[in-house]
Design a protein around this motif. Structure first.
Motif, PDB file in Angstrom:
ATOM      1  N   GLN A  27       0.755  -1.318  -0.019  1.00  0.00           N
ATOM      2  CA  GLN A  27       0.113   0.003  -0.031  1.00  0.00           C
ATOM      3  C   GLN A  27       0.969   1.207   0.019  1.00  0.00           C
ATOM      4  O   GLN A  27       0.461   2.200  -0.788  1.00  0.00           O
ATOM      5  N   PHE A  28       2.044   1.425   0.861  1.00  0.00           N
ATOM      6  CA  PHE A  28       2.727   2.412   0.805  1.00  0.00           C
ATOM      7  C   PHE A  28       3.262   2.868  -0.615  1.00  0.00           C
ATOM      8  O   PHE A  28       3.207   4.056  -0.787  1.00  0.00           O
ATOM      9  N   PHE A  29       3.902   1.768  -1.305  1.00  0.00           N
ATOM     10  CA  PHE A  29       4.292   2.006  -2.548  1.00  0.00           C
ATOM     11  C   PHE A  29       3.454   2.547  -3.488  1.00  0.00           C
ATOM     12  O   PHE A  29       3.574   3.454  -4.317  1.00  0.00           O
ATOM     13  N   GLY A  30       1.941   1.984  -3.446  1.00  0.00           N
ATOM     14  CA  GLY A  30       1.231   2.432  -4.545  1.00  0.00           C
ATOM     15  C   GLY A  30       0.839   3.823  -3.988  1.00  0.00           C
ATOM     16  O   GLY A  30       0.795   4.875  -4.942  1.00  0.00           O
ATOM     17  N   ILE A  31       0.657   4.321  -2.771  1.00  0.00           N
ATOM     18  CA  ILE A  31       0.121   5.518  -2.314  1.00  0.00           C
ATOM     19  C   ILE A  31       1.416   6.632  -2.742  1.00  0.00           C
ATOM     20  O   ILE A  31       1.084   7.597  -3.386  1.00  0.00           O
ATOM     21  N   LYS A  32       2.548   6.172  -2.338  1.00  0.00           N
ATOM     22  CA  LYS A  32       3.614   7.148  -2.827  1.00  0.00           C
ATOM     23  C   LYS A  32       3.748   7.434  -4.346  1.00  0.00           C
ATOM     24  O   LYS A  32       4.061   8.690  -4.748  1.00  0.00           O
ATOM     25  N   ILE A  33       3.936   6.428  -5.167  1.00  0.00           N
ATOM     26  CA  ILE A  33       3.861   6.786  -6.715  1.00  0.00           C
ATOM     27  C   ILE A  33       2.679   7.199  -7.014  1.00  0.00           C
ATOM     28  O   ILE A  33       2.782   8.116  -8.092  1.00  0.00           O
ATOM     29  N   ALA A  34       1.626   7.114  -6.452  1.00  0.00           N
ATOM     30  CA  ALA A  34       0.181   7.457  -7.108  1.00  0.00           C
ATOM     31  C   ALA A  34       0.189   8.913  -6.859  1.00  0.00           C
ATOM     32  O   ALA A  34      -0.018   9.825  -7.801  1.00  0.00           O
ATOM     33  N   ARG A  35       0.565   9.570  -5.589  1.00  0.00           N
ATOM     34  CA  ARG A  35       0.807  11.031  -5.449  1.00  0.00           C
ATOM     35  C   ARG A  35       1.937  11.505  -6.297  1.00  0.00           C
ATOM     36  O   ARG A  35       1.780  12.835  -6.861  1.00  0.00           O
ATOM     37  N   TYR A  36       3.170  10.875  -6.620  1.00  0.00           N
ATOM     38  CA  TYR A  36       4.139  11.409  -7.211  1.00  0.00           C
ATOM     39  C   TYR A  36       3.721  11.350  -8.815  1.00  0.00           C
ATOM     40  O   TYR A  36       4.043  12.548  -9.323  1.00  0.00           O
ATOM     41  N   MET A  37       3.038  10.644  -9.191  1.00  0.00           N
ATOM     42  CA  MET A  37       2.501  10.650 -10.557  1.00  0.00           C
ATOM     43  C   MET A  37       1.609  11.987 -11.035  1.00  0.00           C
ATOM     44  O   MET A  37       1.776  12.504 -11.879  1.00  0.00           O
ATOM     45  N   ARG A  38       0.831  12.159  -9.949  1.00  0.00           N
ATOM     46  CA  ARG A  38      -0.156  13.345  -9.924  1.00  0.00           C
ATOM     47  C   ARG A  38       0.543  14.778  -9.908  1.00  0.00           C
ATOM     48  O   ARG A  38       0.401  15.517 -10.824  1.00  0.00           O
ATOM     49  N   GLU A  39       1.515  14.714  -9.039  1.00  0.00           N
ATOM     50  CA  GLU A  39       2.277  15.753  -8.853  1.00  0.00           C
ATOM     51  C   GLU A  39       3.176  16.328  -9.934  1.00  0.00           C
ATOM     52  O   GLU A  39       3.726  17.383 -10.245  1.00  0.00           O
ATOM     53  N   HIS A  40       3.710  15.231 -10.556  1.00  0.00           N
ATOM     54  CA  HIS A  40       4.984  15.495 -11.431  1.00  0.00           C
ATOM     55  C   HIS A  40       4.676  14.835 -12.815  1.00  0.00           C
ATOM     56  O   HIS A  40       5.711  14.765 -13.645  1.00  0.00           O
ATOM     57  N   ASP A  99      -2.372  -8.388 -13.308  1.00  0.00           N
ATOM     58  CA  ASP A  99      -3.225  -8.277 -11.865  1.00  0.00           C
ATOM     59  C   ASP A  99      -2.840  -6.798 -11.184  1.00  0.00           C
ATOM     60  O   ASP A  99      -1.603  -6.657 -10.890  1.00  0.00           O
ATOM     61  N   MET A 100      -3.672  -5.911 -10.990  1.00  0.00           N
ATOM     62  CA  MET A 100      -3.194  -4.956 -10.058  1.00  0.00           C
ATOM     63  C   MET A 100      -3.220  -5.265  -8.571  1.00  0.00           C
ATOM     64  O   MET A 100      -4.015  -5.838  -8.179  1.00  0.00           O
ATOM     65  N   VAL A 101      -2.086  -5.067  -8.014  1.00  0.00           N
ATOM     66  CA  VAL A 101      -1.897  -5.330  -6.679  1.00  0.00           C
ATOM     67  C   VAL A 101      -2.345  -4.083  -5.851  1.00  0.00           C
ATOM     68  O   VAL A 101      -3.465  -4.199  -4.924  1.00  0.00           O
ATOM     69  N   ASN A 102      -1.639  -2.837  -5.867  1.00  0.00           N
ATOM     70  CA  ASN A 102      -2.252  -1.767  -5.365  1.00  0.00           C
ATOM     71  C   ASN A 102      -1.835  -0.742  -6.232  1.00  0.00           C
ATOM     72  O   ASN A 102      -0.951  -0.155  -6.758  1.00  0.00           O
ATOM     73  N   VAL A 135      -7.595  14.575   0.030  1.00  0.00           N
ATOM     74  CA  VAL A 135      -7.089  13.562  -0.168  1.00  0.00           C
ATOM     75  C   VAL A 135      -5.614  13.782  -0.745  1.00  0.00           C
ATOM     76  O   VAL A 135      -5.488  14.297  -1.839  1.00  0.00           O
ATOM     77  N   TRP A 136      -4.593  13.318   0.031  1.00  0.00           N
ATOM     78  CA  TRP A 136      -3.081  13.729  -0.152  1.00  0.00           C
ATOM     79  C   TRP A 136      -2.715  12.527  -1.228  1.00  0.00           C
ATOM     80  O   TRP A 136      -1.997  13.020  -2.368  1.00  0.00           O
ATOM     81  N   GLY A 137      -3.254  11.367  -1.129  1.00  0.00           N
ATOM     82  CA  GLY A 137      -2.612  10.193  -2.148  1.00  0.00           C
ATOM     83  C   GLY A 137      -3.382   9.272  -1.718  1.00  0.00           C
ATOM     84  O   GLY A 137      -3.708   8.842  -0.489  1.00  0.00           O
ATOM     85  N   PHE A 138      -3.539   8.110  -2.363  1.00  0.00           N
ATOM     86  CA  PHE A 138      -4.167   6.915  -2.405  1.00  0.00           C
ATOM     87  C   PHE A 138      -4.018   5.870  -3.116  1.00  0.00           C
ATOM     88  O   PHE A 138      -3.508   6.186  -4.209  1.00  0.00           O
ATOM     89  N   THR A 139      -4.486   4.795  -2.713  1.00  0.00           N
ATOM     90  CA  THR A 139      -4.307   3.496  -3.438  1.00  0.00           C
ATOM     91  C   THR A 139      -5.655   2.573  -3.230  1.00  0.00           C
ATOM     92  O   THR A 139      -6.372   3.043  -2.219  1.00  0.00           O
ATOM     93  N   VAL A 140      -5.717   1.634  -3.885  1.00  0.00           N
ATOM     94  CA  VAL A 140      -6.699   0.648  -3.750  1.00  0.00           C
ATOM     95  C   VAL A 140      -6.348  -0.669  -3.291  1.00  0.00           C
ATOM     96  O   VAL A 140      -5.351  -1.120  -4.120  1.00  0.00           O
ATOM     97  N   GLN A 141      -6.800  -1.357  -2.520  1.00  0.00           N
ATOM     98  CA  GLN A 141      -6.498  -2.418  -1.856  1.00  0.00           C
ATOM     99  C   GLN A 141      -7.162  -3.604  -2.607  1.00  0.00           C
ATOM    100  O   GLN A 141      -8.461  -3.884  -2.383  1.00  0.00           O
TER     101      GLN A 141
END
Lengths: 381, 97
Positions: free
Chosen positions: A137-150, A189-192, B12-18
């Motif tokens: 989850q951590f890796f998914g959230i960090k790169i998802a945010r990064y992709m949006r910002e950059h 398959d999507m993991v996060n 929402v600062w950042g999110f993923t889907v489980q």
């Protein structure tokens, strides 16, 4: 004035699943390979440091290596275990305490390993019950945010993983040696979100060892690679790490990778632009993208064009993870940091075979791991 | 040390889907079985980003700088999008009938 430090030997065990072989046996394979590479014997080693995350104590290896009586210190520092062991070996040479030192890291993780328990992380049981005790989850959230910002695209994530498998196919010692197309990686398959199964490394098996010496010994042995700088760091306030119920502080999180890389470059007296080949922590493909900027190789967001242009390919301007990285080699936690150093040593010596970069002079390694630690080296010939 | 009362609405600062069911234990599968859920960090006006489960009627509601409201703190913080809040109110109304 203290001596400079050189790497005179680097060795790996086989990586990937090896049923019936223990993590300790993989460590012994790596040490013997490193000693043979250096033209030395175990009896020549004056001090040793090493460890694993879950495959036993490094100092017990003397039972098989030989009871020479040298100091052998166990290191247990998560993903930075190998880096911390190397740093300790380097400091032993610099201090004059020894002229020949060894660092070793190894691990043997079963399939689906890494089952963290909330209580071991100082978190309430409810954190796990709610489904948040999931590393990916951590890796998914960090790169998802990064992709949006950059402005990084999902295609770029697939291209990074595609390169890892392609480079792995060129590396006889890699675990994953079959090329996978970016299309198949993206469709897996999507993991996060946005990370698919083929974008992640897997818990793996392997050992890696490095022999370092003083300048005087290196001159005698030959084939030496100079260690220009090395640094390990822990996180500062406001960083974003795995299993964080909150991110403290205001604004952009601090980066331990940026801190460790900057310290290693400062010690080495060279700049990221001088680097010809690099190994960056690629727990998943987004990590490689972000670490390019965190370690100083580009501005945030420039990765999109760099990767589309092939800059990080073996034939590119800044080849990254030429051995296939963690994605193709797997992640034996204790070994990965020293595997990276092994690859840079191999590249700088011009001995990387089918995956050889054209005439590299300066190389860089970077590991990052939980709970916010990083180790970097700058090497040169 | 002084306690700081945090706002209950943030971005929402950042999110993923489980996408897959986390390993049990420690994960407790909800009644009716696992369904993919969103998890991320909500940036509050005080500056801190708080990890939370994110309720929505569609994951795309969380894109951009989505505004969300705190709806629970136990077992972990839980925030909901406006659409999920509206659906929640409608369902409560339905149940009340």
């Amino acid at each position: 004035m203290s001596t400079g430090v050189s790497i005179v030997g680097a060795g790996l065990s086989k990586f990937g699943r090896q049923p019936g072989r223990s993590g300790r046996e993989l460590a012994l394979d790596a040490i013997q390979a490193a000693l043979q590479d250096a033209g030395l014997e175990w009896a020549d080693v004056q001090v040793a440091f090493g460890g694993s995350d879950g495959a036993g104590l490094a100092d017990t290896l003397v039972a098989e290596l030989g009871l020479t009586g040298i100091p052998f210190t166990n290191v247990k520092n998560g993903c930075a275990t190998g880096g911390s062991a190397l740093m300790s070996a380097v400091n032993a040479i610099r201090s004059g305490a020894a002229e020949i030192a060894l660092a070793v890291g190894f691990d043997k993780h079963p399939r689906g390993a890494f089952d963290p328990r909330p209580e071991d992380w100082g978190l309430p049981a409810a954190y796990g019950e709610a489904g948040l005790m999931v590393t990916t989850q951590f890796f998914g959230i960090k790169i998802a945010r990064y992709m949006r910002e950059h402005g990084i695209s999902e295609k770029t994530l697939a291209l990074v993983a595609e390169k890892a498998y392609r480079n792995g196919a060129l590396n006889p010692n890699a675990w994953r040696r079959e090329a996978i197309s970016a299309a198949d990686i993206a469709a897996a398959d999507m993991v996060n979100d946005p990370l698919t199964r083929f974008m992640f490394c897997s818990p793996g098996e392997g050992g890696a060892a490095i022999v370092v010496t003083s300048d005087a010994v290196a001159a005698r042995l030959g084939r030496a690679v100079k260690l220009l700088g090395a640094a390990t760091r822990t996180r500062r306030f406001g960083s974003f790490e795995v299993f964080s119920p909150s991110i403290q502080g205001l604004g952009v999180p601090s980066s331990v990778s940026a801190d460790a890389a900057a310290a290693a470059f400062a010690a080495a007296g060279v700049a990221p632009a001088d680097v010809d080949v690099a190994q960056l922590q690629d727990t998943e493909s987004g990590a490689e993208v972000m670490h390019l900027a965190e370690c100083g190789f580009c501005e945030h967001g420039e990765q999109e064009a760099m990767i589309a242009n092939g800059d990080t390919e073996i034939s590119g301007r800044l080849p990254v993870n030429t051995d296939g990285g963690c994605i193709a080699n797997g992640e034996p936690i204790g070994a990965s940091g020293l595997r990276q150093v092994h690859e840079i040593v191999t590249q700088l010596r011009g001995e990387a075979g089918d995956r050889q970069v054209a005439d590299p002079r300066i190389g860089f390694t970077h590991v990052y791991g939980a709970p916010g630690i990083s180790a970097c080296t700058v090497l040169a010939v | 040390m002084t306690a700081l009362e945090l706002s209950t609405r943030g971005t929402v600062w950042g999110f993923t889907v489980q996408r897959f069911a986390p390993k049990s234990p420690p994960y407790v599968v909800p009644e009716g079985g696992f369904v993919p859920f969103a998890v991320g960090y909500v940036e509050l006006p005080e500056g801190i980003k708080v990890e939370a489960v994110l309720d929505c009627t569609d994951f795309s509601e969380l894109d951009g700088l989505a505004q969300v409201t705190l709806v629970a703190v136990d077992p972990v913080p839980r925030f909901a999008t406006d659409a999920a809040m509206a659906r929640g109110s409608a369902e409560a109304l339905e149940e009340a009938r």
